[in-house]
Design a protein around this motif. Structure first.
Motif, PDB file in Angstrom:
ATOM      1  N   THR A 146     -14.270  -3.728  23.525  1.00  0.00           N
ATOM      2  CA  THR A 146     -14.422  -2.709  22.705  1.00  0.00           C
ATOM      3  C   THR A 146     -15.707  -2.707  21.840  1.00  0.00           C
ATOM      4  N   LEU A 147     -15.961  -4.069  21.567  1.00  0.00           N
ATOM      5  CA  LEU A 147     -17.410  -4.216  20.902  1.00  0.00           C
ATOM      6  C   LEU A 147     -18.374  -3.857  21.666  1.00  0.00           C
ATOM      7  N   ASP A 148     -18.375  -4.282  23.072  1.00  0.00           N
ATOM      8  CA  ASP A 148     -19.491  -3.805  23.898  1.00  0.00           C
ATOM      9  C   ASP A 148     -19.730  -2.433  24.049  1.00  0.00           C
ATOM     10  N   GLU A 149     -18.721  -1.480  23.713  1.00  0.00           N
ATOM     11  CA  GLU A 149     -18.570  -0.074  23.980  1.00  0.00           C
ATOM     12  C   GLU A 149     -19.292   0.456  22.668  1.00  0.00           C
ATOM     13  N   LEU A 150     -18.684  -0.202  21.457  1.00  0.00           N
ATOM     14  CA  LEU A 150     -19.263   0.340  20.263  1.00  0.00           C
ATOM     15  C   LEU A 150     -20.639   0.223  19.990  1.00  0.00           C
ATOM     16  N   ALA A 151     -21.350  -0.897  20.819  1.00  0.00           N
ATOM     17  CA  ALA A 151     -22.576  -1.156  20.483  1.00  0.00           C
ATOM     18  C   ALA A 151     -23.581  -0.354  21.689  1.00  0.00           C
ATOM     19  N   ARG A 152     -22.768   0.249  22.515  1.00  0.00           N
ATOM     20  CA  ARG A 152     -23.606   0.793  23.579  1.00  0.00           C
ATOM     21  C   ARG A 152     -24.835   1.411  23.351  1.00  0.00           C
ATOM     22  N   ASP A 153     -25.924   1.133  23.672  1.00  0.00           N
ATOM     23  CA  ASP A 153     -27.370   1.819  23.384  1.00  0.00           C
ATOM     24  C   ASP A 153     -27.400   2.044  21.989  1.00  0.00           C
ATOM     25  N   THR A 154     -26.732   1.284  20.986  1.00  0.00           N
ATOM     26  CA  THR A 154     -27.057   1.539  19.535  1.00  0.00           C
ATOM     27  C   THR A 154     -28.913   1.149  19.012  1.00  0.00           C
ATOM     28  N   ASP A 155     -28.816   1.820  18.302  1.00  0.00           N
ATOM     29  CA  ASP A 155     -30.291   1.480  17.797  1.00  0.00           C
ATOM     30  C   ASP A 155     -30.337   0.193  16.907  1.00  0.00           C
ATOM     31  N   LEU A 156     -29.502  -0.371  16.253  1.00  0.00           N
ATOM     32  CA  LEU A 156     -29.382  -1.483  15.336  1.00  0.00           C
ATOM     33  C   LEU A 156     -28.031  -1.983  15.485  1.00  0.00           C
ATOM     34  N   PHE A 157     -27.668  -3.211  15.920  1.00  0.00           N
ATOM     35  CA  PHE A 157     -26.565  -3.983  16.189  1.00  0.00           C
ATOM     36  C   PHE A 157     -26.282  -5.201  15.217  1.00  0.00           C
TER      37      PHE A 157
END
Length: 250
Positions: free
Chosen positions: A167-178
């Motif tokens: 779920t964390l992988d999906e939340l951070a998908r292509d995010t500008d800042l993690f």
């Protein structure tokens, strides 16, 4: 969006930093992500006590929420200008009870709700002011959530506290800042479903295709440089350590 690191220490405050707390601003709206030990004092360097518009609590461990008890005092007993209207507070099931129990001597069982407008977080998408947010459960001993905040076509993902999870992988998908926790040290602690180490944070960012990684929630007993080095071994994008008062334009 503008992100300000109010506090970034894990487990308890360090000599340099309060515990987890991050201010996100856009269109004049101020959203605070977590309010751990020492955060309320540091927050006042960045905005007035009564200038927040909403608060999100990733989970109910003290290093992410305990300064809400001090903030209750500031809002409930305010005399100049009168008591504040309730501010929206988004947190896991039982947030009001947890804070009331921690304070231990509120005037009544419902006093917290007189200044905090509690909303129970579940996995899903909703709006907080100008922000579109998506929350998902992550892996931690208590109910805990990561959050993705979007505005103007840009995104910020905050892990909260978690072990490795899809779920964390999906939340951070292509995010500008993690903004990702890295409390453990690779090769030292190995406790599933509790925290990430620097390498795991880097691997998560790589799997997700995040554009930038900022490591946070590093306890005083953990070597931050080691975690930074381990993250850089597996993530080729920009990586840095969160530091108090650092700001990011997203």
């Amino acid at each position: 969006m503008k992100l300000t690191v109010v506090g970034c220490s894990g487990s308890f405050p360090s000599a340099e930093s309060a515990c987890s707390s991050y201010l996100v601003e856009a269109d004049g709206f101020r959203l605070l992500l977590d309010m751990g030990n020492g955060a309320l004092g540091e927050l006042q360097r960045h905005c007035g006590l009564y200038d927040l518009d909403a608060i999100f609590l990733s989970h109910l461990h003290a290093d992410h929420c305990i300064d809400m008890c001090a903030y209750f005092v500031a809002r409930y007993y305010r005399h100049d200008g009168g008591r504040c209207d309730p501010i929206p507070v988004y947190g896991p099931e039982g947030t009001e009870q947890r804070l009331t129990t921690a304070y231990a001597d509120t005037p009544s069982a419902s006093s917290m709700s007189e200044v905090f407008d509690f909303h129970t977080v579940k996995p899903g998408s909703f709006e907080i002011g100008p922000f579109s947010v998506h929350t998902e459960k992550v892996r931690h001993p208590v109910e805990a959530y990561g959050i993705r905040v979007e505005h103007g076509g840009r995104s910020l993902t905050y892990s909260g506290d978690t072990g490795v999870c899809d779920t964390l992988d999906e939340l951070a998908r292509d995010t500008d800042l993690f903004l990702c926790e890295a409390a453990f040290t690779h090769g030292k602690e190995n406790i599933p479903d509790l925290h990430l180490n620097g390498r795991e944070a880097g691997e998560t960012a790589a799997r997700a295709g995040a554009r930038r990684l900022v490591l946070t929630h590093i306890p005083p007993w953990t070597d931050p440089q080691a975690n930074l080095d381990h993250a850089r071994e597996v993530f080729t994008g920009p990586v840095e350590l969160a530091t108090p008062r650092a700001t990011y334009d997203i």
